[in-house]
Design a protein around this motif. Sequence first.
Motif, mmCIF file in Angstrom:
data_model
loop_
_atom_site.group_PDB
_atom_site.id
_atom_site.type_symbol
_atom_site.label_atom_id
_atom_site.label_comp_id
_atom_site.label_asym_id
_atom_site.label_seq_id
_atom_site.Cartn_x
_atom_site.Cartn_y
_atom_site.Cartn_z
ATOM 1 N N GLN A 37 -44.080 19.920 -17.561
ATOM 2 C CA GLN A 37 -44.465 19.602 -16.196
ATOM 3 C C GLN A 37 -43.590 20.345 -15.189
ATOM 4 O O GLN A 37 -44.080 20.863 -14.176
ATOM 5 C CB GLN A 37 -44.372 18.088 -15.975
ATOM 6 N N GLU A 38 -42.312 20.401 -15.453
ATOM 7 C CA GLU A 38 -41.395 21.104 -14.554
ATOM 8 C C GLU A 38 -41.690 22.606 -14.522
ATOM 9 O O GLU A 38 -41.600 23.243 -13.463
ATOM 10 C CB GLU A 38 -39.953 20.861 -14.990
ATOM 11 N N GLN A 40 -44.621 24.000 -15.002
ATOM 12 C CA GLN A 40 -45.845 24.187 -14.236
ATOM 13 C C GLN A 40 -45.591 24.058 -12.737
ATOM 14 O O GLN A 40 -46.122 24.832 -11.935
ATOM 15 C CB GLN A 40 -46.902 23.171 -14.694
ATOM 16 N N ASN A 41 -44.767 23.088 -12.350
ATOM 17 C CA ASN A 41 -44.447 22.914 -10.931
ATOM 18 C C ASN A 41 -43.630 24.102 -10.401
ATOM 19 O O ASN A 41 -43.821 24.537 -9.261
ATOM 20 C CB ASN A 41 -43.681 21.609 -10.717
ATOM 21 N N TYR A 42 -42.736 24.602 -11.220
ATOM 22 C CA TYR A 42 -41.925 25.754 -10.822
ATOM 23 C C TYR A 42 -42.827 26.968 -10.588
ATOM 24 O O TYR A 42 -42.659 27.699 -9.605
ATOM 25 C CB TYR A 42 -40.886 26.054 -11.899
ATOM 26 N N ALA A 43 -43.772 27.179 -11.491
ATOM 27 C CA ALA A 43 -44.690 28.313 -11.338
ATOM 28 C C ALA A 43 -45.577 28.137 -10.109
ATOM 29 O O ALA A 43 -45.875 29.113 -9.408
ATOM 30 C CB ALA A 43 -45.552 28.465 -12.592
ATOM 31 N N ALA A 44 -46.004 26.900 -9.836
ATOM 32 C CA ALA A 44 -46.845 26.645 -8.670
ATOM 33 C C ALA A 44 -46.121 26.985 -7.371
ATOM 34 O O ALA A 44 -46.751 27.304 -6.356
ATOM 35 C CB ALA A 44 -47.295 25.188 -8.648
ATOM 36 N N THR A 174 -52.880 29.232 -13.319
ATOM 37 C CA THR A 174 -51.448 29.462 -13.537
ATOM 38 C C THR A 174 -50.837 28.339 -14.360
ATOM 39 O O THR A 174 -50.048 28.583 -15.280
ATOM 40 C CB THR A 174 -50.724 29.578 -12.180
ATOM 41 N N ARG A 175 -51.203 27.110 -14.041
ATOM 42 C CA ARG A 175 -50.667 25.967 -14.799
ATOM 43 C C ARG A 175 -51.116 26.003 -16.258
ATOM 44 O O ARG A 175 -50.317 25.729 -17.167
ATOM 45 C CB ARG A 175 -51.104 24.654 -14.145
ATOM 46 N N THR A 267 -39.577 19.995 -23.704
ATOM 47 C CA THR A 267 -40.680 19.175 -24.216
ATOM 48 C C THR A 267 -40.986 19.585 -25.651
ATOM 49 O O THR A 267 -41.289 20.754 -25.907
ATOM 50 C CB THR A 267 -41.930 19.341 -23.347
ATOM 51 N N PRO A 268 -40.927 18.668 -26.594
ATOM 52 C CA PRO A 268 -41.209 19.039 -27.994
ATOM 53 C C PRO A 268 -42.688 19.334 -28.205
ATOM 54 O O PRO A 268 -43.549 18.913 -27.415
ATOM 55 C CB PRO A 268 -40.767 17.800 -28.786
#
Length: 472
Positions: A37-38, A40-44, A174-175, A267-268
């Motif tokens: 999640q982090e 994806q948010n960083y890329a956004a 992107t996500r 994240t595993p």
Amino acid sequence: MTTLKRLTLTALLTVVALSAAAQQAPEKGTKLRLSLQEAQNYAAEHNYALQNAALDVKKAEATRWQTLSSMLPQVKAGFDYQNMCGYEMNIGGRGSMSSMMPDSITIGGMTVPISFPSSSGTGTTTGGIPMNPSGTFSITASVALTGAQIVSTTLNKIAIDMANITNQKTEHTTRTNVKTTYTSILIMEQTLALLDSSLQNMQKLLETTEASVRAGASEQINADKLNVQVASMQNTIRSNERTLKMLYNSMLLLLGADVNAVIELTTPLEEVLDVNYAARLTMGGFNIEDNYDYQLLQQSEALSRRQLTLAWMDFTPTLSAYYQYSDKTYFGKDAGFNMTPPNMIGASVSLPLFQSGTRMAKIKGAKIGLMENLNSKQQAEDALKVQYNQLCYDLVSAIENYNIQRNNLDVTRRVFRNVSEKYTYGHASNLEVTNASTDIITAQSNYIQTVMNIVKAQVALENLLGQAIEQK
């Protein structure tokens, strides 16, 4: 100053300079610990393609305001300076006419003197009005309105909506790309772990075989075969390590992070690969209105309809109006001849009557464009529905194959351990060890491939579902 003191001072200055440079320079090799999640948010927030998509929205908004501003009153100011270089406006007459002419005339409340110098022997008298230098300050406000301008504002609104949809689609893509790369890295790391485990087992068997060869209990050919297998597995590991490095570089590009940053994924794989969630995706149905491509097609249809309306606007009149204020000032001791009114207003209406069929041809072309757009939209709608069914089938098949290959990997591991133990005690041949080793490597490869197939099918289905995934 002694040499020792100079060296000490130089060292201190160097340390201070390096410290200052380190504080000013951007930090290199930053470590990024990111969950899925982090990431994806960083890329956004930092992805360059997504930033450009957001800028396209602002560009479309600026274009709309440009069109709107053309419909508002336009005000401009100006100053005009004139100098006749001493010229006088002459009024001529004959004989006794000079006695009939006044010494001055009054125009617009201003008294202008008139002189009549005479020329001897000619009987002609002349009068002159001085043309003094003048300056005129003016302010003009005007507005023009056409039907095409009104329709253009709706076209710009559609362009903004399309830019917003494209921005949302880019963020969604992107996500999902981050998720795919994130999962690929985890899978590759797991692959390396499996290969390392197999390599350690093969190396132990090789050591045991070489000991048996030295003791005369086994042939050298058996040790050579195992040695080749160990070397082949080591080469496979090195190749996968290079692939893993490439995946990390791809992740840095997707994130928009510093290329020298170090990424640590937290994240595993078990959490990323949610097979139950993937199965539920195939049962939720498909609302085509949530698909970004279909939304763009809808906006494209609306755009074609507005373009048809815009073509009809060529038959509408153009309305315009203006107001002008002027202040004329003469420079000199005498007032000049001022014929400029201080205030003036005007309005006009123009209607195009004949353009040799150009407008009707334009309307016909817009109608054809709308028909083509409707056909493309219907074709895309049918294709998206078929694609949804196919992606559901692909995801279900990938999940089924994943369950099979996971069980097969567990079985081949147990077989390899059993054969390796028998080989240690001389109850299994070298061929059996080689076959068991090949089987486990094949099982590992098949298992990893099925995991990737689930991820790819799931991401493809999520991209198709579009906005519906983001709303969950």
